[in-house]
Write an enzyme that holds these catalytic residues in place. Structure first.
Site, PDB file in Angstrom:
ATOM      1  N   SER A  12      -4.336  11.284   3.839  1.00 43.20           N
ATOM      2  CA  SER A  12      -3.220  10.750   4.596  1.00 43.20           C
ATOM      3  C   SER A  12      -2.975  11.594   5.847  1.00 43.20           C
ATOM      4  O   SER A  12      -3.895  11.800   6.644  1.00 43.20           O
ATOM      5  CB  SER A  12      -1.984  10.657   3.700  1.00 43.20           C
ATOM      6  OG  SER A  12      -1.024   9.778   4.244  1.00 43.20           O
ATOM      7  N   GLU A  68      -4.696  -1.327   2.416  1.00 46.74           N
ATOM      8  CA  GLU A  68      -3.818  -0.260   2.900  1.00 46.74           C
ATOM      9  C   GLU A  68      -3.345  -0.476   4.329  1.00 46.74           C
ATOM     10  O   GLU A  68      -4.079  -1.010   5.168  1.00 46.74           O
ATOM     11  CB  GLU A  68      -4.542   1.086   2.838  1.00 46.74           C
ATOM     12  CG  GLU A  68      -4.650   1.696   1.469  1.00 46.74           C
ATOM     13  CD  GLU A  68      -4.956   3.183   1.543  1.00 46.74           C
ATOM     14  OE1 GLU A  68      -4.091   3.934   2.037  1.00 46.74           O
ATOM     15  OE2 GLU A  68      -6.050   3.584   1.126  1.00 46.74           O
TER      16      GLU A  68
END
Length: 262
Positions: free
Chosen positions: A113, A204
């Protein structure tokens, strides 16, 4: 009840800490590890939460599957110091490993991330100054703080605060330009980068970031997994795809060392 620091079944996770200047390094290993090879890993958390210690479960599994020790820095979060403090800490962590005698070709970079974005920003910086880690891997990396990814605002995720992501960027950068390569490695220059593995879920919000980053690296291995949450690798033992994704990372790392030794 088993103690919270114990891995699921033997061997247990070894977690040690060390302070270099003001930066805490978390050293995490499981079982026997190679004495002179290491993974330098940067945790996620949108630059305002998380720590290397909080990732010891995931990194213990990575250590067990690769046979490598993991160094996870507690880089400064946005509430502790303004940008580019986190990036500066990433450079300090790399330099600390070199000072300990690790060679660049014995270091694997990793991150997830925002930590994946931080890792890739470090990778760009290192290649520009002539330092080349052996390889790098990123789990669902956030690499574009200009927020231009097409999937970013088309998806709603429980594990990623999309509705407040613009606020997070403003708080992190404190007025710095959003395409600064230390914050948005999508806009960085990579000089002959090593092999890079990027994993992302098909649904995502950060899928476009991962795809564009793979394209910018020209030769990166992009692996898109179906129907998995953001950084699903964290859920090993609960999400079946997590163990398979970690195995893919382990194989990538081991193959990188084999190719380098030829």
């Amino acid at each position: 009840m088993a103690a919270p620091w114990l891995f699921r079944g033997p061997p247990y996770i070894c977690h040690l800490t060390e302070t270099v200047n003001t930066l805490t390094l978390n050293w995490i290993s499981t079982g026997r590890v190679h004495p002179r090879r290491v993974i330098l890993y940067f945790h996620g958390g949108a630059y305002f939460v998380g720590s290397g210690a909080a990732y010891r479960g995931l990194l213990g599994r990575v250590s067990s599957m690769t046979g490598l020790r993991v160094c996870a820095p507690d880089y400064r979060l946005l509430q502790d110091a303004p940008f580019p403090a986190a990036f500066d800490d990433s450079v300090l962590a790399w330099d600390a490993l070199i000072a300990k005698g690790y060679r660049p070709q014995d270091i694997i970079l990793g991150g997830d991330s925002s930590g994946g974005g931080l890792m890739l920003a470090l990778l760009a910086f290192l290649t520009q100054r002539g330092d080349y880690p052996l390889a790098a891997f990123a789990m669902s990396p956030w690499v574009d703080l200009t927020l231009q990814g097409q999937t970013l605002h088309a998806k709603s995720e429980v594990l990623l605060p999309i509705s407040r992501i613009d606020e997070v960027v403003n708080r992190y950068l404190k007025g710095a330009v959003r395409d600064d390569p230390r914050a948005s490695p999508l806009f960085a220059r990579f000089d002959q980068p090593p092999p890079v593995l990027i994993q992302v879920g098909s649904g995502e919000a950060l899928r476009a970031d991962a795809e564009r980053m793979a394209g910018a690296l020209q030769g990166a291995q992009l692996c898109v997994w179906d129907e998995v949450p953001h950084v699903w690798q964290m859920f090993d033992g609960y999400v079946p795809e997590a163990r398979n994704a970690l195995a893919e990372i382990a194989e990538f790392i081991q193959t990188s060392f084999v190719i380098d030794s030829r």
